[in-house]
Design a protein around this motif. Structure first.
Motif, PDB file in Angstrom:
ATOM      1  N   LEU A  40       5.277   7.301   9.019  1.00 48.10           N
ATOM      2  CA  LEU A  40       4.649   7.243   7.697  1.00 48.10           C
ATOM      3  C   LEU A  40       4.090   5.854   7.415  1.00 48.10           C
ATOM      4  CD1 LEU A  40       7.291   9.271   5.631  1.00 48.10           C
ATOM      5  CD2 LEU A  40       4.967  10.006   6.211  1.00 48.10           C
ATOM      6  N   ALA A  41       4.809   4.821   7.876  1.00 52.39           N
ATOM      7  CA  ALA A  41       4.336   3.448   7.669  1.00 52.39           C
ATOM      8  C   ALA A  41       3.026   3.199   8.414  1.00 52.39           C
ATOM      9  CB  ALA A  41       5.406   2.463   8.126  1.00 52.39           C
ATOM     10  N   LYS A  42       2.855   3.823   9.583  1.00 58.48           N
ATOM     11  CA  LYS A  42       1.628   3.633  10.374  1.00 58.48           C
ATOM     12  C   LYS A  42       0.407   4.249   9.712  1.00 58.48           C
ATOM     13  CE  LYS A  42       4.050   3.421  14.825  1.00 58.48           C
ATOM     14  NZ  LYS A  42       4.321   4.113  16.113  1.00 58.48           N
ATOM     15  N   SER A  81       0.811  -1.214   0.000  1.00 58.18           N
ATOM     16  CA  SER A  81       0.000   0.000   0.000  1.00 58.18           C
ATOM     17  C   SER A  81       0.847   1.268   0.000  1.00 58.18           C
ATOM     18  CB  SER A  81      -0.914   0.024   1.233  1.00 58.18           C
ATOM     19  OG  SER A  81      -0.134  -0.024   2.428  1.00 58.18           O
ATOM     20  N   LYS A  82       2.123   1.143   0.372  1.00 54.48           N
ATOM     21  CA  LYS A  82       2.960   2.336   0.470  1.00 54.48           C
ATOM     22  C   LYS A  82       4.422   1.963   0.255  1.00 54.48           C
ATOM     23  CE  LYS A  82       2.063   5.290   3.844  1.00 54.48           C
ATOM     24  NZ  LYS A  82       1.816   6.689   3.425  1.00 54.48           N
ATOM     25  N   ASP A  92       5.931   7.905  -0.438  1.00 53.69           N
ATOM     26  CA  ASP A  92       6.388   8.872   0.557  1.00 53.69           C
ATOM     27  C   ASP A  92       7.910   8.858   0.609  1.00 53.69           C
ATOM     28  OD1 ASP A  92       3.948   9.886   1.299  1.00 53.69           O
ATOM     29  OD2 ASP A  92       3.645   8.450   2.919  1.00 53.69           O
ATOM     30  N   ALA A  93       8.479   9.928   1.113  1.00 53.94           N
ATOM     31  CA  ALA A  93       9.937  10.038   1.152  1.00 53.94           C
ATOM     32  C   ALA A  93      10.398  10.730   2.425  1.00 53.94           C
ATOM     33  CB  ALA A  93      10.436  10.806  -0.070  1.00 53.94           C
ATOM     34  N   VAL A  94      11.584  10.324   2.887  1.00 56.31           N
ATOM     35  CA  VAL A  94      12.254  10.973   4.011  1.00 56.31           C
ATOM     36  C   VAL A  94      13.640  11.368   3.523  1.00 56.31           C
ATOM     37  CG1 VAL A  94      13.149  10.714   6.359  1.00 56.31           C
ATOM     38  CG2 VAL A  94      10.987   9.609   5.712  1.00 56.31           C
ATOM     39  N   ALA A  95      13.985  12.635   3.713  1.00 57.32           N
ATOM     40  CA  ALA A  95      15.270  13.137   3.231  1.00 57.32           C
ATOM     41  C   ALA A  95      16.097  13.674   4.391  1.00 57.32           C
ATOM     42  CB  ALA A  95      15.058  14.239   2.199  1.00 57.32           C
ATOM     43  N   ALA A 113      14.601   7.364  11.017  1.00 58.18           N
ATOM     44  CA  ALA A 113      13.967   6.051  11.188  1.00 58.18           C
ATOM     45  C   ALA A 113      12.582   6.202  11.822  1.00 58.18           C
ATOM     46  CB  ALA A 113      14.856   5.156  12.048  1.00 58.18           C
ATOM     47  N   GLU A 114      12.481   7.083  12.815  1.00 58.23           N
ATOM     48  CA  GLU A 114      11.182   7.305  13.468  1.00 58.23           C
ATOM     49  C   GLU A 114      10.179   7.923  12.499  1.00 58.23           C
ATOM     50  OE1 GLU A 114      12.314   9.713  16.759  1.00 58.23           O
ATOM     51  OE2 GLU A 114      12.939   8.012  18.022  1.00 58.23           O
ATOM     52  N   ARG A 115      10.638   8.851  11.656  1.00 61.11           N
ATOM     53  CA  ARG A 115       9.743   9.450  10.656  1.00 61.11           C
ATOM     54  C   ARG A 115       9.232   8.390   9.684  1.00 61.11           C
ATOM     55  NH1 ARG A 115      10.238  15.001   9.249  1.00 61.11           N
ATOM     56  NH2 ARG A 115      10.925  16.178  11.075  1.00 61.11           N
TER      57      ARG A 115
END
Length: 367
Positions: A333-335, A251-252, A300-303, A327-329
């Protein structure tokens, strides 16, 4: 006509001519010599990094010097763009072929077929290549300016020098980092992935690419990274595409990567975004974007922000400190994904110094 007016006019014209001649002589002599000195310093760094690689080689010195020179002078012809159809596949083929060339040189230099040492030597050769290209290009501009007596070209070199000097320095430090197997700034994505994987078992899903499964509040996490701890970028696009088809309920997709900061931004700043965070030429990120569009998967992305030079140099402490937050971000997003679905988290970047299934904290680099 008044004699004094004529004298003043002549004096003004002569002054302009003398000033113009002075400026021209200054640029041609003083500026040229200064630029020549800077270009010579870059040439010496080019020579120094090549010798550094040669000293680490396990083959005959003469053979090592020849191979390093061949790697430094390698070139890749861009695919024809008149007909853009299929250009991604053609670009990918050329990129993989160039990587194979560097690996073939690295195998001879290390005396090994595969492994961490071959991976790191191959990446060190790419740094040698980058420095040599800059050194050769600046030398070309300098000699062209001298040959054509072109002041404008000298001014262009003056404007380019500060940026090129930074890139040369960062690639030199990057070559040392690869040879010592120390994480660089661009390793932050794989470092976050390794933190998320923890002690979970990993499996190879694509050449040079591994994945691990974990559970998060009713959701299956599939964490992907390049296989470490050798210098390796993996085949992340192919791996993600294969995993989406394997699980069927994705889903993501969350990508984590280093990103270019703006001047004034703090190194190590963590930001969220939408899309595929991947600084490749486009062949890997295209695969992820395409499969996500076909299957209706959120991207989604984390930079983690850093400068272009910091991405190549040994990882700064401020970037290491940002790993936990990134990692927490990613988990937050996964939740957001539906329960009983699969979320793929991709640690993008060069995994030098980063093992696959345990966190790694470097003693090298800054801090």
């Amino acid at each position: 006509m008044d004699t004094s007016l004529v004298e003043n006019l002549v004096y003004f014209i002569v002054s302009i001519i003398l000033f113009w001649l002075f400026i021209r002589v200054y640029y041609q002599v003083v500026l040229f010599r200064r630029i020549e000195g800077e270009v010579e310093r870059i040439r010496k760094i080019d020579e120094k990094v090549q010798q550094m690689v040669v000293r680490r080689a396990r083959c005959d010195r003469e053979e090592a010097e020849t191979l390093v020179q061949r790697a430094a002078n390698l070139f890749v012809v861009q695919p024809v763009q008149l007909d853009p159809h299929g250009i991604i596949e053609r670009l990918e083929n050329l990129i993989e072929r160039s990587e194979d060339k560097f690996r073939s040189y690295a195998r001879v230099l290390t005396g090994k077929r595969d492994g961490v040492e071959v991976d790191n030597m191959s990446m060190a050769l790419t740094c040698v290549f980058s420095i040599h290209v800059i050194a050769q290009y600046l030398r070309h501009l300098l000699l062209s300016a001298k040959k054509t007596n072109n002041i404008q070209l000298l001014l262009l070199i003056t404007m380019l020098l500060p940026t090129f000097k930074q890139y040369v320095k960062s690639n030199y430090e990057g070559a040392k980092a690869f040879l010592k197997c120390v994480p660089i700034g661009d390793s932050v994505g794989p470092m976050v992935a390794a933190r998320l994987i923890g002690d979970s078992p990993v499996r190879e899903v694509e050449k040079g690419t591994v994945a691990a499964e974990k559970e998060l509040e009713g959701r299956r996490l599939v964490i992907v990274k390049a296989h470490g701890p050798g210098g390796n970028l993996g085949r992340l696009g192919r791996a993600v595409k294969k995993l989406v088809r394997e699980y069927g309920d994705v889903s993501k997709i969350i990508t984590i990567d280093a990103a270019l900061k703006l001047e004034g931004e703090k190194t190590g700043k963590v930001s969220e975004g939408v899309g595929v965070a991947m600084g490749d030429p486009g062949h890997e990120s295209y695969k992820i974007e395409q499969i996500a569009a076909d299957e209706g998967i959120d991207l989604d992305a984390v930079a983690i922000k850093m400068s272009a030079t910091e991405a190549v140099m040994p990882m700064p402490k401020s970037v290491v400190d940002a790993v936990k937050e990134a990692a927490e971000r990613a988990l937050e997003l996964a939740k957001e994904a539906p329960e009983d679905s699969t979320v793929i988290i991709v640690g993008v970047g060069n995994t030098v110094g980063i093992p696959d299934n345990r966190p790694y904290v470097s003693n090298g680099g800054e801090g």
